[in-house]
Design a protein around this motif. Structure first.
Motif, short mmCIF file in Angstrom:
data_model
loop_
_atom_site.label_atom_id
_atom_site.label_comp_id
_atom_site.label_asym_id
_atom_site.label_seq_id
_atom_site.Cartn_x
_atom_site.Cartn_y
_atom_site.Cartn_z
N UNK A 212 32.33 37.73 52.33
CA UNK A 212 32.84 38.04 50.99
C UNK A 212 34.19 37.37 50.81
N UNK A 213 34.35 36.66 49.69
CA UNK A 213 35.61 36.01 49.36
C UNK A 213 36.04 36.46 47.97
N UNK A 214 37.30 36.84 47.85
CA UNK A 214 37.86 37.21 46.54
C UNK A 214 39.07 36.32 46.30
N UNK A 215 38.94 35.39 45.32
CA UNK A 215 39.99 34.42 45.00
C UNK A 215 40.63 34.73 43.65
N UNK A 216 41.89 34.28 43.50
CA UNK A 216 42.55 34.35 42.19
C UNK A 216 43.37 35.60 41.96
N UNK A 217 43.65 36.38 42.98
CA UNK A 217 44.42 37.62 42.79
C UNK A 217 45.82 37.33 42.27
#
Length: 471
Positions: free
Chosen positions: A429-434
């Motif tokens: 899981x990758x969460x970008x742009x925080x």
């Protein structure tokens, strides 16, 4: 109007609850809440004022008033009391003269004595959970309610004789500003006049705890001390300040003997759209008439001095957030291996019924590019409306969707990637742009890390293992 009914335990999903421990006897808090000469001076969120037409606090009595917003908009309000037990309880229907007012709701306010202080609890009940969510989203009901109680606290401080010294807005979330006042690593960077270095000798942030410090500049040194009286994170600090010697004993002001030995300080932290309005008020303790006069005569000098100190705080907060923003620019990435086939894991992350058991309760979900969905999530104090759109789908291999917040700038992207490992599945899981989100505490990177750790590391794992066992 909402039909009168008793609040029941199963109404939690339709309620907004705000509670606060107020440093005042409940008879006084109740009076300030029910006397029109008082309530007109504090009721409503920051910047609002009131014109009260009538206020009769009794069962069947009416409180009719007009709220004036900072932009000049007027909001008619009408409250009808259904239960009154002074000084313990108020229950009322809150709406307007329109019997079909869709914004109407029911309120129950309790005033509980806690050793001379007052535990205030305000429960707002809506007809449906959807109506509660709409009001939270459109009107910022939780933030507005907290601002109203902050104003009540400030008004009661003024009644006790506290003199407001300074009010200033900081471009930082109030949780961070509160930490800057209560953690040694922050205080050492900004507390004290410009040009002075500070050494924290003792810091124990609790009622009765002490902050003892040394300040030095140009070969001179002096000591100061706080004794904390009240800590209500992240909204309020009350402490007694004084000059001190190196052992922490209270001493007179070395330059102004006429200055009071001890000052009771009240610092409030009010959230304003991601920023923090900080207000500092003070009052001499056990002072002679000459010392009280000296304090008032020096008010302008104190404002200038605190102005310089707050400049240092402003710079420290900017530096701290700049450092945090750099960290937030790095994407979050998790890898977890599940004892299930990729098709099983894919179904768990794309099937609405299965997602409800470990993720969020979505009204609908389809793994199709362009499909949009939304859901509420957050803390007890603040629920955010999440707005998402599916942007990439490779069946049983990859799913990406955007992730943003209603009414807030910024957009991020969440990607699930599945790879077979023997009879198991590796999920990345990758969460970008925080970093594109505003600097609110709820949007800090560590909160996302904690959330995904719980969802991917615990909830999804448990769901898949439970299903495997059942099969």
């Amino acid at each position: 109007m909402i039909q009168q009914k008793e609040l029941a335990p199963d109404t939690t999903d339709r309620e907004i609850v705000i509670t606060r421990l107020l440093n005042a006897p409940r008879e006084l808090v109740y009076k300030v809440w029910t006397d029109p000469t008082h309530v007109a001076k504090w009721w409503g969120p920051n910047g609002f004022s009131n014109t009260i037409r009538e206020m009769e606090v009794k069962p069947g009595g009416t409180w009719s008033f007009m709220m004036h917003a900072p932009d000049g908009t007027d909001f008619p309000n009408k409250i009808v009391y259904t239960e009154v037990k002074a000084p313990e309880l108020l229950v009322y229907d809150h709406g307007s003269d329109d019997p079909n007012d869709r914004n109407a709701f029911k309120v129950r306010v309790t005033f509980a004595d806690e050793q001379g202080k007052t535990r205030l609890t305000m429960r707002t009940l809506f007809e449906t959970a959807e109506e509660r969510d709409r009001v939270m989203s459109e009107f910022g009901a939780v933030e507005g309610g907290n601002q109203t109680i902050n104003r009540l606290e400030g008004y009661m401080d003024a009644m006790r004789g506290d003199v407001e010294l300074l009010s200033r807005s900081f471009d930082a979330p109030r949780e961070l500003v509160f930490k800057a006042w209560t953690q040694a690593e922050h205080l050492a960077k900004w507390w004290g006049p410009k040009g002075f270095d500070l050494e924290v000798i003792t810091l124990d942030v609790k009622p009765g705890g002490i902050f003892h410090y040394r300040m030095s500049a140009n070969g001179q040194e002096m000591w100061g001390k706080f004794v904390f009286q009240e800590i209500s994170a992240p909204g309020r600090l009350v402490f007694v300040s004084s000059f001190a010697d190196k052992d922490g004993n209270v001493i007179p002001n070395p330059w102004l003997p006429i200055f009071p030995l001890e000052i009771r300080n009240v610092v409030t932290f009010a959230e304003e759209h991601g920023k923090t309005l900080l207000t500092l008020a003070g009052k001499p303790l056990n002072a002679t008439p000459e010392q009280q006069k000296g304090y008032m005569d020096l008010r302008e000098n104190m404002q200038q001095g605190f102005g310089g100190t707050f400049d240092k705080l402003d710079a420290h907060l900017a530096e701290t957030q700049g450092s945090t923003a750099q960290n937030d620019a790095e994407p979050i990435e998790f890898e977890r291996t599940y004892n299930a086939a990729p098709a099983t894991v894919w179904r768990a992350i794309t099937d609405k019924a299965e997602m409800k058991q470990w993720y969020f309760d979505l009204a609908e979900f389809k793994p199709e590019v362009g499909f949009t969905f939304s859901f509420y999530g957050g803390t007890e104090d603040k629920q955010w409306l999440h707005l998402c759109e599916v942007t990439e789908v490779v069946t049983e291999k990859k799913l990406t969707y955007s992730w943003r917040y209603d009414g807030q700038p910024g957009i991020s992207y969440v990607t699930f990637e599945l790879a077979p490992v023997g009879e198991q599945t590796l999920l990345t899981l990758t969460h970008r742009g925080l970093e594109s989100f505003p600097p609110l505490q709820d949007f800090r990177k560590e909160n996302f890390v904690a959330g995904w750790t719980s969802l991917i590391g615990t909830s999804l794992k448990n769901f898949l293992e439970k299903n495997q066992t059942a099969q």
